[in-house]
Design an enzyme around this catalytic site. Structure first.
Site, PDB file in Angstrom:
ATOM      1  N   GLN A   1       0.830  -1.203   0.000  1.00 44.71           N
ATOM      2  CA  GLN A   1       0.000   0.000   0.000  1.00 44.71           C
ATOM      3  C   GLN A   1       0.863   1.251   0.000  1.00 44.71           C
ATOM      4  OE1 GLN A   1      -2.770  -0.523   3.238  1.00 44.71           O
ATOM      5  NE2 GLN A   1      -3.716  -2.292   2.289  1.00 44.71           N
ATOM      6  N   ASP A   2       1.542   1.503   1.100  1.00 43.80           N
ATOM      7  CA  ASP A   2       2.508   2.599   1.156  1.00 43.80           C
ATOM      8  C   ASP A   2       3.620   2.193   2.112  1.00 43.80           C
ATOM      9  OD1 ASP A   2       0.882   2.796   3.383  1.00 43.80           O
ATOM     10  OD2 ASP A   2       0.509   4.933   3.220  1.00 43.80           O
ATOM     11  N   PRO A   3       4.717   2.932   2.167  1.00 46.98           N
ATOM     12  CA  PRO A   3       5.866   2.499   2.970  1.00 46.98           C
ATOM     13  C   PRO A   3       5.530   2.405   4.459  1.00 46.98           C
ATOM     14  CG  PRO A   3       6.511   4.227   1.421  1.00 46.98           C
ATOM     15  CD  PRO A   3       5.013   4.159   1.400  1.00 46.98           C
TER      16      PRO A   3
END
Length: 227
Positions: A67-69
């Site tokens: 999804q995101d870091p």
């Protein structure tokens, strides 16, 4: 992330694949510099923002979408789900991935959370959003990275060479309509996060299933072994 030409920042195959969004990448660099000017840090470190695209475009056979870091300082390294070797304890999603890795493949637990060996062997570890504010999950969603990463995925599909997309969770599953090429197959399961791993991620056998599909398509399977 420095204001350098895309061809200086990524693999040459990726530079060509991302040419349609070259200006968008430059705009994202401007966004990150504006964040810093406003007193907001971002993760991962600038040199690692485009790290997923530093490995050869033409060798990608498996796509694993994040999804995101990780928003925890010291965790994000520019490859989805991966951390630096010295990170302890492991993020819980990664620990669950390793539990399934051991159950699926019969390999011992990896000694650390560095997944870069997978990236070197043809696994694209790609977050849909490539940066995040420390401590604030999803803070850079909707800022423009999605156009870049969706261009990357479309370029992979357009190669028309065998690829398996591993989609963990609802967010990743929304990419399935893009993964419709004749040589691209998607496998789905719940996300490995502690909130959903017991609802079908455990027992989903993503690693062996990906290799079975690659073999059926006449492609070389992935060597999933980690030290």
């Amino acid at each position: 992330m420095t204001a350098r030409a895309l061809s200086e920042l990524v693999d040459q195959g990726w530079a060509q694949a991302l040419e349609p969004v070259r200006e968008q990448v430059a705009q994202m660099g401007e966004f990150l510099r504006a964040e810093l000017a406003a007193g907001h840090r971002y993760l991962p470190a600038g040199a690692n923002v485009l790290r997923a695209f530093s490995f050869p475009f033409d060798q990608v056979r498996v796509l694993i979408v994040g999804q995101d870091p990780y928003p925890t300082p010291g965790h994000a390294v520019g490859l989805s789900f991966s951390v630096d070797p010295e990170v302890r304890p492991l993020p819980r999603s990664l620990a669950n991935i390793f539990t399934e890795y051991t159950a699926d493949l019969g390999y011992p637990q990896p000694s650390n959370g560095d997944l870069s060996p997978w990236a070197q062997r043809g696994v694209l570890l790609l977050n849909r959003v490539l940066t995040v504010r420390p401590g604030t999950p999803a803070s850079h969603r909707g800022k423009g990275w999605e156009a870049v990463t969706e261009c990357a995925i479309r370029a992979l599909v357009a190669r028309d060479t065998p690829m398996v997309a591993v989609l963990w969770g609802r967010d990743a599953a929304t990419l399935k309509p893009m993964l419709t090429g004749s040589a691209c197959v998607a496998i789905e399961s719940p996300h490995p996060s502690p909130l959903s791993a017991s609802r079908g991620f455990f027992g989903s056998r993503p690693f062996s299933r990906a290799n079975e599909l690659l073999t059926q398509m006449g492609a070389e399977p992935i060597d999933w072994r980690l030290p």
